[in-house]
Design an enzyme around this catalytic site. Structure first.
Site, PDB file in Angstrom:
ATOM      1  N   ASN A  13      -1.027  19.908   5.948  1.00 10.90           N
ATOM      2  CA  ASN A  13      -0.530  19.769   7.313  1.00 10.90           C
ATOM      3  C   ASN A  13       0.996  19.732   7.205  1.00 10.90           C
ATOM      4  OD1 ASN A  13       0.092  19.106   9.914  1.00 10.90           O
ATOM      5  ND2 ASN A  13      -1.218  17.292  10.003  1.00 10.90           N
ATOM      6  N   LYS A  20       1.675  16.632   4.790  1.00  7.92           N
ATOM      7  CA  LYS A  20       0.564  15.733   4.490  1.00  7.92           C
ATOM      8  C   LYS A  20      -0.460  16.571   3.755  1.00  7.92           C
ATOM      9  CE  LYS A  20      -2.241  12.359   6.794  1.00  7.92           C
ATOM     10  NZ  LYS A  20      -3.207  12.288   7.840  1.00  7.92           N
ATOM     11  N   ARG A  90      -3.539  23.312   8.551  1.00  8.78           N
ATOM     12  CA  ARG A  90      -3.612  22.965   9.969  1.00  8.78           C
ATOM     13  C   ARG A  90      -2.456  23.692  10.658  1.00  8.78           C
ATOM     14  NH1 ARG A  90      -2.986  17.094  12.930  1.00  8.78           N
ATOM     15  NH2 ARG A  90      -3.447  17.913  14.995  1.00  8.78           N
ATOM     16  N   HIS A 179      -5.655  19.411  19.526  1.00  7.27           N
ATOM     17  CA  HIS A 179      -6.607  18.487  18.871  1.00  7.27           C
ATOM     18  C   HIS A 179      -8.000  19.106  18.776  1.00  7.27           C
ATOM     19  CE1 HIS A 179      -4.075  14.835  20.423  1.00  7.27           C
ATOM     20  NE2 HIS A 179      -3.758  15.096  19.175  1.00  7.27           N
ATOM     21  N   HIS A 207      -9.673  11.823  22.169  1.00  8.88           N
ATOM     22  CA  HIS A 207      -8.950  11.656  20.910  1.00  8.88           C
ATOM     23  C   HIS A 207      -7.676  10.869  21.220  1.00  8.88           C
ATOM     24  CE1 HIS A 207      -7.379  12.862  16.880  1.00  8.88           C
ATOM     25  NE2 HIS A 207      -6.253  12.558  17.503  1.00  8.88           N
ATOM     26  N   ASN A 210      -1.534   8.915  18.030  1.00  9.68           N
ATOM     27  CA  ASN A 210      -0.162   8.968  18.553  1.00  9.68           C
ATOM     28  C   ASN A 210      -0.090   9.987  19.680  1.00  9.68           C
ATOM     29  OD1 ASN A 210       1.345   6.979  17.098  1.00  9.68           O
ATOM     30  ND2 ASN A 210       0.940   8.205  15.269  1.00  9.68           N
ATOM     31  N   GLY A 211      -0.770  11.124  19.474  1.00  8.65           N
ATOM     32  CA  GLY A 211      -0.997  12.064  20.574  1.00  8.65           C
ATOM     33  C   GLY A 211      -2.384  11.773  21.138  1.00  8.65           C
ATOM     34  N   ARG A 240       4.959  10.277  24.389  1.00 11.17           N
ATOM     35  CA  ARG A 240       4.926  11.358  25.382  1.00 11.17           C
ATOM     36  C   ARG A 240       4.422  10.842  26.726  1.00 11.17           C
ATOM     37  NH1 ARG A 240       1.529  15.400  21.771  1.00 11.17           N
ATOM     38  NH2 ARG A 240       2.155  14.229  19.941  1.00 11.17           N
ATOM     39  N   ARG A 284      -1.044  -0.714  18.818  1.00 13.66           N
ATOM     40  CA  ARG A 284      -1.347  -2.057  18.323  1.00 13.66           C
ATOM     41  C   ARG A 284      -0.171  -3.008  18.572  1.00 13.66           C
ATOM     42  NH1 ARG A 284      -3.551  -2.697  12.301  1.00 13.66           N
ATOM     43  NH2 ARG A 284      -2.459  -0.737  12.278  1.00 13.66           N
ATOM     44  N   GLY A 330      -6.912   6.968  16.065  1.00 15.18           N
ATOM     45  CA  GLY A 330      -6.532   5.607  15.632  1.00 15.18           C
ATOM     46  C   GLY A 330      -6.791   4.544  16.689  1.00 15.18           C
ATOM     47  N   GLU A 333     -10.767   4.526  17.712  1.00  7.55           N
ATOM     48  CA  GLU A 333     -11.644   3.993  16.663  1.00  7.55           C
ATOM     49  C   GLU A 333     -11.425   2.496  16.435  1.00  7.55           C
ATOM     50  OE1 GLU A 333     -10.870   6.424  13.185  1.00  7.55           O
ATOM     51  OE2 GLU A 333     -11.015   8.224  14.423  1.00  7.55           O
ATOM     52  N   GLU A 384     -10.230  15.423  10.684  1.00  5.70           N
ATOM     53  CA  GLU A 384      -9.750  16.800  10.860  1.00  5.70           C
ATOM     54  C   GLU A 384      -9.618  17.523   9.519  1.00  5.70           C
ATOM     55  OE1 GLU A 384      -6.894  14.712  13.371  1.00  5.70           O
ATOM     56  OE2 GLU A 384      -6.722  16.568  14.515  1.00  5.70           O
TER      57      GLU A 384
HETATM   58  P1  ADP Z   1      -2.004  10.218  14.489  1.00  8.78           P
HETATM   59  O1  ADP Z   1      -2.213  10.716  15.881  1.00  8.78           O
HETATM   60  O2  ADP Z   1      -0.556  10.244  14.086  1.00  8.78           O
HETATM   61  O3  ADP Z   1      -2.968  10.778  13.468  1.00  8.78           O
HETATM   62  P2  ADP Z   1      -3.656   7.845  14.444  1.00  8.78           P
HETATM   63  O4  ADP Z   1      -4.857   8.598  14.870  1.00  8.78           O
HETATM   64  O5  ADP Z   1      -3.669   7.177  13.112  1.00  8.78           O
HETATM   65  O6  ADP Z   1      -2.315   8.653  14.572  1.00  8.78           O
HETATM   66  O7  ADP Z   1      -3.434   6.720  15.566  1.00  8.78           O
HETATM   67  C1  ADP Z   1      -2.310   5.909  15.586  1.00  8.78           C
HETATM   68  C2  ADP Z   1      -2.480   4.888  16.698  1.00  8.78           C
HETATM   69  O8  ADP Z   1      -3.633   4.077  16.417  1.00  8.78           O
HETATM   70  C3  ADP Z   1      -1.290   3.940  16.841  1.00  8.78           C
HETATM   71  O9  ADP Z   1      -0.914   3.807  18.201  1.00  8.78           O
HETATM   72  C4  ADP Z   1      -1.848   2.634  16.307  1.00  8.78           C
HETATM   73  O10 ADP Z   1      -1.247   1.500  16.876  1.00  8.78           O
HETATM   74  C5  ADP Z   1      -3.293   2.739  16.700  1.00  8.78           C
HETATM   75  N1  ADP Z   1      -4.089   1.787  15.921  1.00  8.78           N
HETATM   76  C6  ADP Z   1      -4.308   1.781  14.589  1.00  8.78           C
HETATM   77  N2  ADP Z   1      -5.032   0.680  14.240  1.00  8.78           N
HETATM   78  C7  ADP Z   1      -5.239  -0.032  15.384  1.00  8.78           C
HETATM   79  C8  ADP Z   1      -5.905  -1.263  15.694  1.00  8.78           C
HETATM   80  N3  ADP Z   1      -6.498  -1.993  14.757  1.00  8.78           N
HETATM   81  N4  ADP Z   1      -5.919  -1.650  16.990  1.00  8.78           N
HETATM   82  C9  ADP Z   1      -5.328  -0.936  17.954  1.00  8.78           C
HETATM   83  N5  ADP Z   1      -4.693   0.221  17.712  1.00  8.78           N
HETATM   84  C10 ADP Z   1      -4.638   0.670  16.466  1.00  8.78           C
END
Ligand code: ADP
Length: 403
Positions: A13, A20, A90, A179, A207, A210-211, A240, A284, A330, A333, A384
Site C-alpha cells: 500500500n 505499508k 492497493r 473502500h 467501514h 480514519n476514512g 474529513r 478513541r 477501527g 470493530e 483488505e
Molecule cells: P485506517 O482507516 O487508517 O485503516 P483504522 O481502521 O485502524 O484506520 O481506524 C482508526 C480509528 O479507529 C481511529 O479513529 C481510532 O481511534 C479508532 N479506534 C481504534 N481502537 C479503538 C477503540 N478501542 N475504541 C474506539 N475507537 C477505536
C-alpha cells in the site's frame, strides 16, 4: 484443500511518503512479515519490519521507493522476489474503466497513470510502487486491486451528480466510491455468518476507520455508497468533513480570502472529528475527551453518529429492505458504544442492541450484536490485505489449476 497454505503474496500500500507492506498466505491470511516504511523519498527514511515477535528497523541509504522495495524484498527471500508468488498493490482509484483487479502490464500501468487527475495525491505513489518493483525484481508479476472497483456496479442514477452533463461527459465528474475491497470482504463474511447466500442479501456495510464510508450491497453488488468523486463525500471522518453544502466553499473562500483548493484542503485535513472537537481526529481520543467532560468532543461524536445513522437509513432506499447492518474498520470493530448509539438511532429499522453480545464481539471475534428477533447487526473485522492477496493469487494462478 481449504486451509492449506499457498505461496505467499507481497501486498503493498504505497502512499505519498509511506509504504505499508505485508507478506501473507492468501489461503490462511497468515502474515510472515508485516511492516511500514516512513519518510519515503525524504531524508531519514526508515523501514520497520516485523517477523513474528521480532521487529527490526533499517535506514536504507537509498530512501526512494526503489530503495525501500530492495529492503522489503530482501527481508522476504532474496532480492529477486523468489520468496513470493507476486505483488498485489492497493491502488486507490481505477477511474471508470479499471473495474476489476488486473495483472499489471504496460497498458494497465498507463491506464492507471491516466486517472492521476482523479486522485492526484495517491496515484503517483501507487505508480511509483509498481515501477519500483519492476526495477528491483523485473520478473515478479504484479496485480493492481482498486479501491473503487467494487462500486462499478452503481447505476447511473446513483453515480451521476445533478450538474451540467458536460462535466461528466468531458471530465469524468461522477461518483466512484472507495473502500471497495473492505465492503466486498465484509459483505462476503456477513453472508457466511448468516449462513445465507450473498446473492440473496440486502446489506449496509459501514467501514469506519480514519476514512469512513457506508455501502448498500444488494445481492452481492454495490448499488450505492457514501463516498463520491473523491473520498471527501459522505460521512463525517477523522479529519474529513464528509457532505457539506457546496455553497460553503465560495462562502468560506471569500470570508477567509482563500482559494477553492485551500478550502478543500481544510475540508480534507482539518475538519471531521478533529475540526468539530478541536481535540483530535482519533475517535478513541475524542471519546475519552467527551468522557472527561469536553462539550466539543461530545458534539463531534453526536454529529458523527447522527450523520452515520442518517446515511444508513438513506442506503436502505436502493435495498428495499435491510437484512443486516455490518460494522467494520477501527471504529466499527472496536467501539461498542458507537454501535449501540447507531442501533438506537435506527430503532425504526428494527435494530436493537444485544448489550452482552455487543460487548463481546469486535476486532477479535465477528458476530451478531443485535438481539434475536430484531434486524441483524454484525461486527466483521475487515482484512483488505487478504482480499488483495487473494485476488493476486487468483490472477497469477496457472489456468486450469484449482484455488
Ligand atoms: P485506517 O482507516 O487508517 O485503516 P483504522 O481502521 O485502524 O484506520 O481506524 C482508526 C480509528 O479507529 C481511529 O479513529 C481510532 O481511534 C479508532 N479506534 C481504534 N481502537 C479503538 C477503540 N478501542 N475504541 C474506539 N475507537 C477505536
Amino acid at each position: 484443500m481449504a486451509g492449506s497454505s499457498a505461496r505467499p503474496v507481497l501486498v503493498l500500500n504505497c502512499g505519498s511518503s509511506s509504504v505499508k507492506f505485508a507478506v501473507l498466505d492468501p489461503k490462511t491470511g497468515q502474515r510472515a512479515v508485516t511492516g511500514l516504511a516512513e519518510r519515503v523519498g525524504s531524508p531519514g527514511t526508515e523501514v520497520t519490519i516485523r517477523r513474528g515477535d521480532e521487529t527490526s528497523t533499517e535506514q536504507p541509504q537509498d530512501g526512494s521507493y526503489e530503495g525501500v522495495l530492495r529492503s522489503v524484498l530482501g527481508s522476504v527471500d532474496g532480492l529477486d522476489g523468489s520468496g513470493v508468488a507476486g505483488v498485489g498493490h492497493r491502488v486507490v482509484h481505477g477511474g471508470p474503466d479499471l473495474t476489476t483487479s488486473v495483472v499489471v502490464d504496460d497498458e494497465v500501468l498507463s491506464a492507471i497513470r491516466d486517472v492521476t487527475d482523479l486522485a492526484p495525491l495517491h496515484i503517483p505513489a501507487n505508480v511509483a510502487g509498481i515501477e519500483a518493483v519492476r526495477s528491483v525484481a523485473p520478473d515478479l508479476p504484479q496485480v493492481a486491486v482498486f479501491d473503487t472497483a467494487f462500486h462499478h456496479t452503481l447505476p447511473p442514477h446513483a453515480y451521476r451528480y445533478a450538474v451540467p452533463a458536460s462535466w461528466y461527459d468531458e471530465h469524468g465528474a461522477r461518483r466512484y466510491g472507495f473502500h471497495g475491497t473492505s465492503h466486498r470482504y465484509v459483505s462476503a463474511c456477513a453472508a457466511e455468518l448468516l449462513g445465507r447466500p450473498l446473492e440473496s442479501l440486502r446489506l449496509v456495510t459501514a467501514h469506519l476507520g480514519n476514512g469512513c464510508s457506508a455501502t448498500a450491497v444488494r445481492d452481492g453488488v454495490s448499488v450505492d455508497t457514501t463516498m463520491g468523486l473523491t473520498p471527501l463525500e459522505g460521512l463525517v471522518m477523522g479529519t474529513r468533513s464528509g457532505d457539506v453544502d457546496p455553497g460553503l466553499l465560495g462562502y468560506v473562500a471569500e470570508r477567509l480570502d482563500m482559494d477553492v483548493r485551500g478550502v478543500v484542503d481544510e475540508l480534507n485535513t482539518r475538519s471531521g472529528l478533529l475540526g468539530l472537537s478541536g481535540v483530535s481526529h482519533d475517535f478513541r481520543t475524542v471519546s475519552e475527551a467527551a468522557g472527561d467532560g469536553s462539550r466539543s468532543a461530545a458534539l463531534a461524536l453526536e454529529v458523527f453518529v447522527y450523520r452515520l445513522a442518517k446515511a444508513v437509513a438513506a442506503l436502505v432506499v436502493p435495498l428495499g429492505r435491510l437484512d443486516a447492518l455490518v460494522f467494520t474498520g477501527g471504529i466499527g470493530e472496536n467501539s461498542a458504544e458507537l454501535r449501540r448509539s447507531v442501533m438506537t438511532s435506527l430503532g425504526h429499522l428494527g435494530l436493537a442492541e444485544d448489550a452482552a453480545a455487543n460487548a463481546d464481539h469486535g476486532r477479535e471475534t465477528a458476530g451478531r450484536v443485535s438481539v434475536s428477533g430484531s434486524t441483524v447487526a454484525l461486527v466483521v473485522p475487515t482484512d483488505e490485505e487478504l482480499v488483495i492477496a487473494r485476488d493476486t493469487e487468483a490472477l497469477l494462478r496457472p489456468a486450469g489449476t484449482a484455488g
